[in-house]
Design a protein around this motif. Sequence first.
Motif, PDB file in Angstrom:
ATOM      1  N   PRO A 324       5.899 -30.348 -18.673  1.00  0.00           N
ATOM      2  CA  PRO A 324       5.984 -30.725 -17.225  1.00  0.00           C
ATOM      3  C   PRO A 324       4.211 -30.756 -17.101  1.00  0.00           C
ATOM      4  O   PRO A 324       3.987 -31.506 -16.271  1.00  0.00           O
ATOM      5  N   GLN A 325       3.252 -30.168 -17.938  1.00  0.00           N
ATOM      6  CA  GLN A 325       2.065 -30.352 -18.577  1.00  0.00           C
ATOM      7  C   GLN A 325       1.568 -31.796 -17.696  1.00  0.00           C
ATOM      8  O   GLN A 325       0.728 -32.503 -17.450  1.00  0.00           O
ATOM      9  N   SER A 331       0.205 -38.138 -13.535  1.00  0.00           N
ATOM     10  CA  SER A 331       0.915 -38.280 -12.302  1.00  0.00           C
ATOM     11  C   SER A 331       1.230 -37.113 -11.719  1.00  0.00           C
ATOM     12  O   SER A 331       1.913 -36.657 -11.790  1.00  0.00           O
ATOM     13  N   PRO A 332      -0.594 -37.303 -10.238  1.00  0.00           N
ATOM     14  CA  PRO A 332      -0.462 -36.211 -10.125  1.00  0.00           C
ATOM     15  C   PRO A 332       0.720 -35.943  -8.734  1.00  0.00           C
ATOM     16  O   PRO A 332       1.537 -34.774  -8.299  1.00  0.00           O
ATOM     17  N   LEU A 347       1.893 -46.369 -16.279  1.00  0.00           N
ATOM     18  CA  LEU A 347       0.997 -45.210 -16.368  1.00  0.00           C
ATOM     19  C   LEU A 347       0.167 -45.859 -17.392  1.00  0.00           C
ATOM     20  O   LEU A 347      -1.043 -45.770 -16.572  1.00  0.00           O
ATOM     21  N   ILE A 348       0.326 -46.159 -18.222  1.00  0.00           N
ATOM     22  CA  ILE A 348      -0.714 -46.924 -18.784  1.00  0.00           C
ATOM     23  C   ILE A 348      -1.949 -48.173 -18.303  1.00  0.00           C
ATOM     24  O   ILE A 348      -0.743 -49.467 -17.630  1.00  0.00           O
ATOM     25  N   LEU A 376      -5.242 -44.936 -18.782  1.00  0.00           N
ATOM     26  CA  LEU A 376      -4.441 -44.603 -17.834  1.00  0.00           C
ATOM     27  C   LEU A 376      -5.070 -46.169 -16.447  1.00  0.00           C
ATOM     28  O   LEU A 376      -5.705 -46.132 -16.281  1.00  0.00           O
ATOM     29  N   GLN A 377      -3.680 -46.169 -15.882  1.00  0.00           N
ATOM     30  CA  GLN A 377      -3.430 -47.176 -14.885  1.00  0.00           C
ATOM     31  C   GLN A 377      -4.068 -46.197 -13.755  1.00  0.00           C
ATOM     32  O   GLN A 377      -3.277 -45.517 -12.941  1.00  0.00           O
ATOM     33  N   ARG A 378      -5.739 -45.663 -13.357  1.00  0.00           N
ATOM     34  CA  ARG A 378      -5.799 -45.751 -12.221  1.00  0.00           C
ATOM     35  C   ARG A 378      -5.645 -46.182 -10.350  1.00  0.00           C
ATOM     36  O   ARG A 378      -6.438 -47.156 -10.869  1.00  0.00           O
ATOM     37  N   THR A 379      -5.171 -45.739  -9.288  1.00  0.00           N
ATOM     38  CA  THR A 379      -5.795 -46.218  -8.263  1.00  0.00           C
ATOM     39  C   THR A 379      -7.633 -45.916  -8.370  1.00  0.00           C
ATOM     40  O   THR A 379      -7.720 -47.182  -7.402  1.00  0.00           O
TER      41      THR A 379
END
Length: 908
Positions: A324-325, A331-332, A347-348, A376-379
């Motif tokens: 879970p962590q 992904s928040p 997500l990568i 990570l693929q971050r927006t």
Amino acid sequence: MTSGDNLFGRLLGRTSATSLDTPGPPTPGLHLQLDHQGHVLSISGTLRPQLASHGVGETRPLLRELLCASSALSIEGRPADWQRQSLDLDFQGATGQVLHTRGWIEAEGDGWSLRLLDVSDLLAGSQLAQHREQNHQLACQMSGQLRVCSLTRLPEVFNEHLRSLAQRWRIPCVALALLDEEDQGWRIYSHYAAHDAPALWRTGQHLGTSLDSVSGNTPLSLAQERSDNPRLQSIFGNADGFLVPYRDSQGVAAWLLCGLYNGQPHTSEQDWLNLTAALAAPLLSRLREQRYHQQLDRMEALQGLLGTGWWELLPATDEIQLAPQLLHSLSPEDGPSRQPLDLWLELIHPADRQELNSRLHDLQALGKPLLTSVRLQRTDAEHNPLWYRVQGQVLGMGDNRRWVGFMLDISDIKNQQLQAAAAHARLDNLIASSPAVIYVQRYVSGALHPAFFSDSLLPLLGWTLAECSHDSLASLIHPEDRDLYFERTRQLLREGAVRSRYRLRDKQGHYHWLLDEAKLLRDDLGLPLEAVGLWLDVTEATQAAEQIKQSEERYRLLVEDSPAMICRYRPDLTLTFGNTPLANYLECLPAQLPGLNLGHWLSEEQRQAFVQRIGQLSAEFPVSTAEISLELPGREHAWWVWSDRGVFDEQGTLVEVQAVGRDNTEVRRSQQQLTQSAKMATLGEMATGLAHEINQPLNVMRMAIVNVLKRLSNGDAQIDYLTEKLQRIDTQVQRAARVVDHMRVFGRRSEIEQQLFDPSQAVDGTLSLLGEGLRGKGVEVRVTPADSAVQVKGYVDQLEQVLINLVVNARDALLSKRDKDPTFRPWVAVHCEHDSRHVRIWVEDNGGGIDPRLLERIFEPFFTTKPIGVGTGLGLSVSYGIVENMGGRLSVTNGEHGARFCVELPIS
Ligand code: ADP
């Protein structure tokens, strides 16, 4: 149960041959013969001697009378009523004890035969079973409660059970010892001691390993064991007691310690083992559970802190399961912890996605351990990218294989690495594109051999490392600088550091000026290892310095040859430089100028004004020009137009002043002459007024003299009368003298220095010269006296000259108007006013004013509307100059009645 089996066997008639078929001995049990009323006829059998009254004889007691009171009640009626049922009869024993029997009655002959067997042991057994049942229930209850209570209440609940155990078996001291996980000894988990018993132990007490040596298969009585296990002494001291072990799959896991107690007969060893197990087993499992929870909590906290977590591939469904962590940090917006692998790969970052996918495939298909770093693929693109280290491996074999791993947030390290790499690249780039070369020279037996050059060598000089070898380097140095270079190397080896400058030839054959700074590195023993240095191309700077030197020389010549005075001086007016013209004026040599103080040639006031003016220079307004007056050697006065430029340091403090000056004395003199002649012209113009001014007292005096003479001739010249007349004459003489004096003062040249004076002085002077004349010509003079005294700086005579000009002009305008219109009543008004900064003197008339078209021109020199020979056209222009020289302003407007002139002067 052996004894119980025998008993039932006997009851069921399945008695073994060994016990009953032995010939000889009497019938086992009791055999009573009864009559129909229940009287005992005879008693026989093995139990007979145990009865209280085993002799029946003649008395023939009723059966009831042989029984205990409780049992007697159970047989009512007669023997016939007791058939076909089992009879439990308790006889009074011979020694007062009770004989428990069970049997049945059957008809025999004329009476009844009652056969009974001893069932004492059967009853004891059932009691035992009852105890056991109770123990079992207690055990179940305890273990049940221990299993369900909350983990926080566990110690309390357990202690409660220990207490009830102790109370039930009357054990003064009881405790449970558990294996201590950390140091492998035994530790009291919980203990209870009755209030009147000494506490042999306390909770948490460490017992060491003394219990390890005890076998732990059965409960042990201390009495037996103490001699074999002297170490038990350390636990129980001299007290009595016994220990009950609890064994699980790994051996003894707990001991129940009962102190000051010797077991009781109706609790068997097995019961003790069961009881102990009922306490220890759930406790241990709960403690294990607690440890597990703690570990899990720790793990979760750790994972959360590190931004890490495990994952497991589920190839059957092509899914991945995440801690879970981990899921949260990836992904928040929390998704399901089990998700399709493809979705997770989304997500990568695309740059790393394919590689990770292929490695996951290798892990699954080939069992190849996985270790890689991914972004990570971050927006939210403004963040630094998030980097994770992904590690995975195969667990288990065959069908039990699992593919697990973890992800660890390594953004910090990774971003630092990237930043360091970027900084490194930037530095490399900087060096490569700068006019600097970093080099390393290796120390080889007393000489320094080039071993490394930064990439900037090629663009700067065109050489490569190979071309700049030890042998060829010296030949590249300019022949004139070679000695310098060899000395540089010697100094470097001797002193450890050197800085030198020499020329080096590039590939095109041009020489470059190089600034060489080098440092020697030594090993632990202090022996030279290598030299690290920097070549800085200072060709341009060297050439520029040369050019500056040349241009400095040119400027120096320019300054020297200039006809103007040029100098530099410090804020305290000490000269640091002065050119020949200045030296000529000051009658010394240029070389003698530095150190002399400019203030030496200034009057005190001039010096103060000069210093004040210099003090007003600032970095924003560094230039100031003024006309200064000096007292030069051998000359009366000199006037210099002097221009200063302040030089300021970074804090804005004035460091030095550069000044250029021009001698203005001649110009000044002609100006003074002009003013003087204008003044004289004014005086000339005023002649008529003055004649009147002097005539007036003369007339008064003549009248007085005529009258005195008349009295004298009549002979009645009283002394008082004479005194009065003579005083009047004296007053008039003084009046005339004042006018003459004033004219003399006015006619003088102005002072050199400006003075402080009250401007109303000039108004008074003007009116004393002109007032009477005006009034004589029928012009009304309106004067408003100044309300308070103020001071202005300048020349009082010159201000008076200005006012005279204005009043005379007004008079001319008024008289020429009256010439045309004899009824016209002319007036001229003079009044002063001032505010905090300025004083204003207004001169106004009702002469009709000035033609607006001419307004702009009237201050021009030689501008006049008066006939030739009358007007000079200089009055207003000179006045303008005078007022300006005093820092003020002369202006004119046309008022309601005529011209309105205003002299405005700054208050000092
Ligand atoms: P001058 O008086 O010799 O002509 P000024 O410079 O004193 O020279 O005056 C210039 C001219 O300004 C005068 O000729 C006159 O036309 C005009 N002027 C000066 N004062 C007045 C005044 N109060 N009223 C009208 N005109 C004046």
